[in-house]
Structures are given as structure tokens and as C-alpha cells.
Design an enzyme around this catalytic site. Structure first.
Site, short mmCIF file in Angstrom:
data_model
loop_
_atom_site.label_atom_id
_atom_site.label_comp_id
_atom_site.label_asym_id
_atom_site.label_seq_id
_atom_site.Cartn_x
_atom_site.Cartn_y
_atom_site.Cartn_z
N LEU A 1 0.78 -1.05 0.26
CA LEU A 1 0.13 0.28 -0.28
C LEU A 1 1.03 1.20 -0.32
O LEU A 1 1.87 1.64 1.10
CB LEU A 1 -0.38 0.20 1.05
CG LEU A 1 -1.50 1.26 1.12
CD1 LEU A 1 -2.71 1.18 0.00
CD2 LEU A 1 -2.55 0.87 2.75
N ASP A 2 0.74 2.25 -0.85
CA ASP A 2 1.30 3.61 -1.41
C ASP A 2 2.50 3.08 -0.68
O ASP A 2 3.46 4.30 0.10
CB ASP A 2 0.67 4.76 -0.04
CG ASP A 2 -0.60 4.83 -0.34
OD1 ASP A 2 -1.02 4.58 -1.50
OD2 ASP A 2 -1.19 5.03 0.65
N ALA A 3 3.80 2.29 -1.98
CA ALA A 3 4.78 1.89 -1.90
C ALA A 3 5.31 1.85 -2.82
O ALA A 3 6.24 0.93 -2.70
CB ALA A 3 5.43 0.80 -0.78
#
Length: 412
Positions: free
Chosen positions: A355-357
Site C-alpha cells: 500500500l502506497d509504497a
């Protein structure tokens, strides 16, 4: 020198309002300084009917000449990094603001040279390993690239090269012009393919924007539509080199909604797929986005599963309303506000299973202070999101983005 002045003068032009006499639609049109302005007293209606529509107003000759002289005096200095004073008309409204906004883009990225008449612009993106079979660095990569273009009568306008000190890998991006009669598109592709085989390239992509089809994309969005509508507006103005096949959302929008009206007017399908915690409608989404070159998440507030990402198998670009890696997850603006930060930002990145990486493509920031409220935080954040996402899409389509290591990118 004179040619450079004409190029810059054609790019930094005032904007005027015109009204289509056929569909009665008022829109903005750019009127170039001394060349495009005298070609025709009419402009193509960019909004609805696409017919020739006479302009309501035109800039006075004195004002147009003033802008031209100002362009020639100051814009070349901007390319050297010197500060640019505002045009005197900036105090008068739209013209000055339009020029200032466009000058900012010049400072961020050099403008390609003008393409001679009868020639086309080509872009080549290249990534290959540096060591050869004997474990020594391969030499002459740039020379071979140049020879490939020059041997066909092409002319290189710019070359960006990145060679990390601690990695045996070579990255480059080249812009060149060529005569399509001397170098047909299929032969151009074959020549660069042979070059990639010569160096064992991991990636070798060549595009001719005026010949190749635009990137076909689908846009996924949820309730908030500021990023979605900004993309649609930029697409309508021709500022994004993409074709939008459809818009998919888990939020229902009424028929009279401004987004719905825009999509209906331009014939872009809108698919409403409500989601639940147990059903993300991923199989239906996969069917709708089949055949696209990449997907854009314009504030789509659903997490895509690993199986979805593997099934699609192509790049997905997301906009995160926060300056990653800080403030991941939901409500990053509130997180930043409560943390008392002095800089807020937006991050556009590739979607991965984490997630969001994913690898970051673009980031933008803006200063805030103790005087800001949560509401002003959100307003500033939304403006950053729109600009950041559009810039990431533009960079991707212009072949400026390459993967670097596991979580990084090279952005030329």
C-alpha cells in the site's frame, strides 16, 4: 538565434476567450504571436461541435507585439536559470497569469528544438547492463545510439544519460528528428531493435508521437472528482497525449452531474460499479480495462488485490494526497494537519502490492503554516494532487520514466 526566438515565442502565448457561433460554447483559445495569429481569423471550437468558430475578440496589434518583444527579451534568459520578471500585462489579468504559468514549465523541463518541415520527432528510451561478457564495462553505447540515428540522416536534439556509480546499468533518453521518407517507421523500429540486441537491453522503446497511436487509458475514481475532472479538462485541451477509453467509479453520479455531462458530450463511457468489503468488482474492472496501455487511479479509494495487478500486468499510476513515505493510508491531510507540518505534498507513484509504497514518479510540495486550517490544508492538497498526477502521466507518455532498483525510478 532567430529560430530559437520563434520557437519560444510560439510556445509562450497569451490566451483569449472565443465563442463558437455553432454551439454557443465559450472557451479559451491560445493565439500565437506573429505566425499562427495571421494564418486565420477563426479557431476550431475545442469543446463541443468541433466546427470552425470565429473568435469574438482578438488581441490588439500593439498588445501582441508587446508580448512578442517581451518573450524574445526574457525567455532565453529563463532557459539559463535567471529569474523572469512578469510581463506588464500581468496586472491586467489572464494574459500575464497564463504566461507566468507556462514559464514555470520551462524552468522544470527544457523545450525540445523545433522540428524542421517534413521531418518528425522521435523519442528513444534505453536501459541496458554496462558489463560485457568479460566483466568489463561496455563502451561506446552513446556512440552507437548516435550512429544509428545519424546513419539514417537523423539529427539528435537532446540526450539524457544516467549511469549510477555503484550499479552496472546504463539509462538514456534521446530526442531526434528524421525524415520519414528516408527512414520509414518499420525500419526505424527494426534498427533500434537490433541495437537493443547488441547491448542486451532490458528496455528499448521508441515512439514517434505524430505517427504512433496515443496511449489508451482507463481512469478509476471514487467520490472526489477534482483529479478526474482536471484530467478530463487537460485531455480536452490536448495537453495529455492519451485517449480515455472509459471512466470507472464505485460512486454513482447523477445524470446532470458535471462529470457525467462532460463524458456524455465526448462519448466516453461511464461505468458505475459499487463495491463492498467482500466484492471489489475486480473481474468486471479487468474486462473494462482490457486493451488499455495503462490505468490511472484518480483518487480511487479502493485497494487493488495482488491477483488483480498480476492479471492486468501493466502499469497503474496512482495519486496519493500526501508526501510519501509519510502519512500513508487514509486521511493524510488530517494526519499532516495534526502533526503540525510546515510542508504538505502530493505523490504520484506506480501501484504495487504494498500500500502506497510503489516507485515514485512525481512529487510536489507547498508550504503551510500555523495559520492554515484543516480546510485550507485540503484545498492546497487537492491543487497539488491535480498538478502532480497530470505531470506524472505526461512524463510517462513522453518516455521519461524508467524503473531503478526495486523502489526507485529514473525520471528524465
Amino acid at each position: 538565434m532567430e529560430e530559437d526566438l520563434q520557437v519560444l515565442d510560439a510556445i509562450f502565448v497569451p490566451t483569449f476567450r472565443c465563442k463558437c457561433s455553432s454551439c454557443d460554447t465559450t472557451s479559451l483559445t491560445a493565439v500565437a504571436g506573429h505566425e499562427a495569429f495571421v494564418k486565420s481569423p477563426s479557431e476550431l471550437c475545442p469543446v463541443q461541435c468541433r466546427r470552425e468558430a470565429p473568435t469574438d475578440t482578438a488581441p490588439p496589434t500593439a498588445a501582441r507585439d508587446s508580448v512578442t518583444r517581451w518573450n524574445q527579451a526574457h525567455l532565453l534568459a529563463a532557459a539559463d536559470g535567471h529569474p523572469i520578471p512578469s510581463h506588464p500585462s500581468a496586472r491586467q489579468g489572464r494574459i500575464g497569469r497564463s504566461i507566468d504559468r507556462q514559464m514555470l514549465s520551462l524552468a522544470r523541463r527544457p523545450v525540445s528544438a523545433a522540428v524542421p518541415a517534413g521531418n518528425l520527432l522521435g523519442i528513444h528510451l534505453f536501459q541496458c547492463p554496462r558489463p560485457n561478457q568479460n566483466g568489463q564495462d561496455t563502451v561506446g553505447i552513446v556512440a552507437k545510439l548516435s550512429e544509428c540515428i545519424a546513419s539514417r540522416g537523423g539529427n539528435i536534439h537532446s540526450v539524457d544519460v544516467f549511469v549510477p556509480d555503484d550499479k552496472h546499468v546504463f539509462y538514456s533518453r534521446s530526442e531526434f528528428t528524421y525524415n520519414p521518407k528516408l527512414w520509414p517507421r518499420d525500419e526505424l523500429h527494426k534498427d533500434f531493435l537490433n541495437l537493443s540486441h547488441c547491448f542486451g537491453a532490458q528496455r528499448s522503446t521508441v515512439r514517434v508521437p505524430d505517427l504512433d497511436p496515443k496511449y489508451k487509458i482507463s481512469v478509476l475514481a471514487s467520490k472526489q472528482d477534482h483529479c478526474l475532472f482536471d484530467l478530463l479538462y487537460r485531455w480536452q485541451e490536448g495537453r495529455l497525449p492519451v485517449d480515455i477509453s472509459c471512466v470507472i467509479s464505485n460512486h454513482d453520479r447523477p445524470e446532470d452531474n458535471h462529470v457525467q455531462r462532460f463524458l456524455q458530450r465526448h462519448g466516453i463511457p461511464y461505468h458505475y460499479l459499487p463495491t463492498t468489503s467482500g466484492n471489489k468488482r475486480e473481474q468486471e474492472i479487468l474486462e473494462l480495462i482490457e486493451g488499455t496501455d495503462f490505468v490511472v487511479l484518480a483518487r480511487y479509494m479502493q485497494i487493488l488485490s495482488e491477483s488483480f495487478l498480476k492479471s492486468y500486468g501493466k502499469d497503474i499510476i496512482n495519486i496519493h494526497h500526501g508526501l510519501l513515505p509519510s502519512f500513508k493510508g487514509g486521511h493524510p491531510s488530517r494526519q499532516a494537519f495534526n502533526a503540525g507540518v510546515k510542508l504538505i505534498g502530493a505523490t504520484s507513484h506506480f501501484v504495487t502490492t504494498e500500500l502506497d509504497a510503489g516507485p515514485i514518479i512525481e512529487q510536489m510540495v507547498e508550504r503551510v503554516s500555523h495559520r492554515d486550517t484543516l480546510q485550507s490544508f485540503v484545498v492546497k492538497s487537492e491543487n497539488l494532487e491535480k498538478q502532480c498526477l497530470a505531470e506524472a502521466i505526461k512524463s510517462y507518455c513522453e518516455l521519461r520514466v524508467l524503473p531503478y532498483e526495486l523502489k526507485k525510478t529514473v525520471v528524465f
